[in-house]
Design a protein around this motif. Structure first.
Motif, PDB file in Angstrom:
ATOM      1  N   ILE A  97       0.799  -1.218  -0.209  1.00 18.25           N
ATOM      2  CA  ILE A  97      -0.099   0.070  -0.056  1.00 18.25           C
ATOM      3  C   ILE A  97       0.812   1.249   0.089  1.00 18.25           C
ATOM      4  O   ILE A  97       1.649   1.629   0.793  1.00 18.25           O
ATOM      5  N   LYS A  98       0.582   2.187  -0.894  1.00 19.63           N
ATOM      6  CA  LYS A  98       1.614   3.273  -1.378  1.00 19.63           C
ATOM      7  C   LYS A  98       1.141   4.399  -0.712  1.00 19.63           C
ATOM      8  O   LYS A  98       1.958   5.125  -0.151  1.00 19.63           O
ATOM      9  N   ARG A  99      -0.124   4.669  -0.910  1.00 17.73           N
ATOM     10  CA  ARG A  99      -0.884   5.707  -0.688  1.00 17.73           C
ATOM     11  C   ARG A  99      -2.236   5.643   0.034  1.00 17.73           C
ATOM     12  O   ARG A  99      -2.990   4.840  -0.504  1.00 17.73           O
ATOM     13  N   PHE A 131       1.348   0.615   8.269  1.00 14.12           N
ATOM     14  CA  PHE A 131       1.914   0.803   6.907  1.00 14.12           C
ATOM     15  C   PHE A 131       3.244   0.897   6.867  1.00 14.12           C
ATOM     16  O   PHE A 131       4.086   1.210   7.785  1.00 14.12           O
ATOM     17  N   THR A 174       4.988   4.522   3.003  1.00 10.34           N
ATOM     18  CA  THR A 174       3.686   4.696   2.522  1.00 10.34           C
ATOM     19  C   THR A 174       3.104   6.437   2.872  1.00 10.34           C
ATOM     20  O   THR A 174       3.594   6.901   4.066  1.00 10.34           O
TER      21      THR A 174
END
Ligand code: NAP
Length: 227
Positions: A19-21, A114, A118
């Motif tokens: 999950i990057k953003r 995260f 992230t």
């Protein structure tokens, strides 16, 4: 994890990879309506968010002493409204945390789920964000996450732009505004409509509308007494 905290999908199982953003959609949600849902979806598409976590406020810091619906009702309505969107989740973190719901605590708590890289964006309405520099530990908060500020069409944004410009001086992230036409819908107006017996259909999801009527939320006491 504090006692009473609900477990989010991966809590206790390590970080959530890939999950990057992430968008954290903060609000009182009394009730949640299509303006909020469209805001989240517009932000998701525009900022390529992998996930939007709705965070109903437990005790909104600037609303102490103001009557708001119970945590259970606001949580239930938020879950019902977001069920069908696979990118949307709901967090109980502010509902289960004692004391005022400060964004800095929420962002730091949810960030732990995260990877360090992230990017986190706090999404909220203009009237709340205009006061951003007065929020608890504002300068630290501005270094923790970006902000996506949703404006209603026709709202004058001059003062908001000025305040956001000031906030940018302390920020290492993006602080952006998005105009969301559906935000012509407002929770205040929905509560007033229910109280005055006016329709609310098509302003919020049908299951939330049903929940409002079934639980008697926002009805004047004397309306119930008439039955
Ligand atoms: P509010 O004063 O009820 O809302 C301000 C305006 O923004 C209203 O017009 C509202 O419309 C709209 N709005 C609220 N949340 C929105 C969202 N996520 N997307 C689009 N529009 C939204 O503000 P609030 O709901 O109590 O607070 C907003 C968030 O800011 C909460 O998460 C709160 O905890 C946070 N906040 C934090 C601090 C702090 O950390 N010190 C201080 C103030 C606020 P509706 O009435 O239709 O929702």
């Amino acid at each position: 994890m504090q006692q009473g905290d609900a477990m989010s999908p991966s809590e206790g199982f390590g970080k959530r990879p890939g999950i990057k953003r992430v968008g954290l959609m903060g609000g009182t949600f009394d009730p949640i309506h299509y303006g909020h849902l469209v805001t989240a979806e517009v932000a998701r598409a525009k900022f390529r968010l992998d996930l939007v976590i709705f965070v109903p406020a437990g005790i909104p810091p600037h609303k102490r002493g103001v009557r708001i619906s119970s945590r259970t009702d606001r949580y239930m309505m938020t879950v019902m409204a977001t069920l069908t969107n696979p990118y949307f989740e709901v967090s109980r973190t502010e509902l289960d945390r004692p004391g005022p719901s400060y964004a800095i605590d929420t962002v730091r708590h949810l960030k732990k789920e995260f990877d360090e890289e992230t990017e986190i964006f706090f999404i909220t309405g203009a009237d709340a964000a205009i006061e951003i520099l007065t929020w608890k530990d504002a300068k630290d908060l501005l270094k923790e996450c970006g902000f996506i500020v949703a404006t209603r069409p026709g709202c004058s944004t001059g003062e908001l732009e000025r305040r956001l410009m000031e906030a940018r001086l302390h920020s290492t992230h993006c602080i952006c505004m998005v105009e969301v036409p559906a935000l012509a819908i407002s929770s205040t107006d929905i509560r007033r409509r229910v109280e005055q017996g006016e329709p609310i259909r098509y302003l919020l999801p049908m299951n939330v509308e049903n929940y409002v009527y079934k639980t008697g939320l926002y009805q004047k006491k004397c309306n119930n007494d008439k039955k």
